[in-house]
Design a protein around this motif. Structure first.
Motif, PDB file in Angstrom:
ATOM      1  N   GLY A  48       2.926  -0.024  23.248  1.00 41.88           N
ATOM      2  CA  GLY A  48       4.403  -1.371  22.162  1.00 41.88           C
ATOM      3  C   GLY A  48       5.295  -0.545  21.328  1.00 41.88           C
ATOM      4  O   GLY A  48       5.636  -0.507  20.179  1.00 41.88           O
ATOM      5  N   CYS A  84       7.624   1.240  16.272  1.00 40.93           N
ATOM      6  CA  CYS A  84       6.660   0.277  16.024  1.00 40.93           C
ATOM      7  C   CYS A  84       7.325  -1.057  15.826  1.00 40.93           C
ATOM      8  O   CYS A  84       7.146  -0.626  14.721  1.00 40.93           O
ATOM      9  CB  CYS A  84       5.286   0.673  16.619  1.00 40.93           C
ATOM     10  SG  CYS A  84       4.255  -0.905  17.103  1.00 40.93           S
ATOM     11  N   THR A  86       5.341  -4.128  15.630  1.00 37.71           N
ATOM     12  CA  THR A  86       4.758  -4.766  15.578  1.00 37.71           C
ATOM     13  C   THR A  86       3.600  -4.543  15.119  1.00 37.71           C
ATOM     14  O   THR A  86       2.163  -5.430  14.237  1.00 37.71           O
ATOM     15  CB  THR A  86       4.494  -5.147  17.268  1.00 37.71           C
ATOM     16  OG1 THR A  86       3.840  -4.387  18.376  1.00 37.71           O
ATOM     17  CG2 THR A  86       5.305  -6.109  17.728  1.00 37.71           C
TER      18      THR A  86
END
Length: 183
Positions: A48, A84, A86
């Motif tokens: 991710g 990123c 998250t």
């Protein structure tokens, strides 16, 4: 004037990317083979993490006035940026793990949740387990005492000791009740 108009959307893209990012990590990718770069991008995508190569001047303009401003001194030579939104440790974890397999990849530094780190700091952040792993460890440690307690209660019930366990508190209760009345 036309050059500035062409560059502004790229600077705006970088600024938008770092605005919501929990992590921004800069790397020097010189010396990576095409296969290694492809593998790195695949691993980052699976975790991710967004990974993109930008010109240092564009990143420098985008970093001004943000938490990433402290990274401007690292913008020398070819630079790629991993972000990123998250997971605060995902980018650092994947990049540092990959750098062990491909020493040509050099972690320059980064920003994690607003704090600027050098290469050594990013490597330390990479050692922190992911949020999901920490939560599973926490739940595992919480379940262990409950499971042991349930096992003990079950053994007491199987041995027929449940009557003696229930009788003990009943015998203690009157003694406690009498003590305050005597005072």
């Amino acid at each position: 004037m036309a050059k500035i108009e062409l560059k502004k959307p790229i600077v705006d893209e970088i600024a938008a990317t770092i605005k919501d990012a929990q992590t921004v990590v800069l790397v020097d990718y010189r010396g990576l083979t095409v296969e290694q770069d492809t593998q790195l991008r695949k691993e980052l995508r699976e975790a991710g993490v967004n990974y993109k190569v930008y010109k240092n001047t564009f990143m420098n303009f985008a970093f001004k006035g943000t938490d990433c401003e402290g990274l401007s001194n690292l913008l020398e030579g070819p630079s790629a940026m991993a972000t990123c939104d998250t997971d605060a440790t995902a980018a650092a974890r994947v990049l540092c793990k990959f750098a062990k397999k491909a020493p040509a990849l050099e972690v320059k530094g980064g920003v994690v949740e607003g704090t600027v780190y050098d290469a050594a700091g990013i490597k330390a952040v990479a050692e922190i387990p992911s949020r999901e792993e920490l939560l599973s460890r926490l739940l595992g440690s919480m379940q262990s005492p409950m499971a042991n307690f349930a096992r003990v209660i079950k053994q007491i019930a199987e041995k027929g000791g449940a009557d003696s366990v229930e009788a003990a508190p009943a015998e203690e209760a009157p003694a406690e009740a009498e003590a305050p009345a005597a005072e």
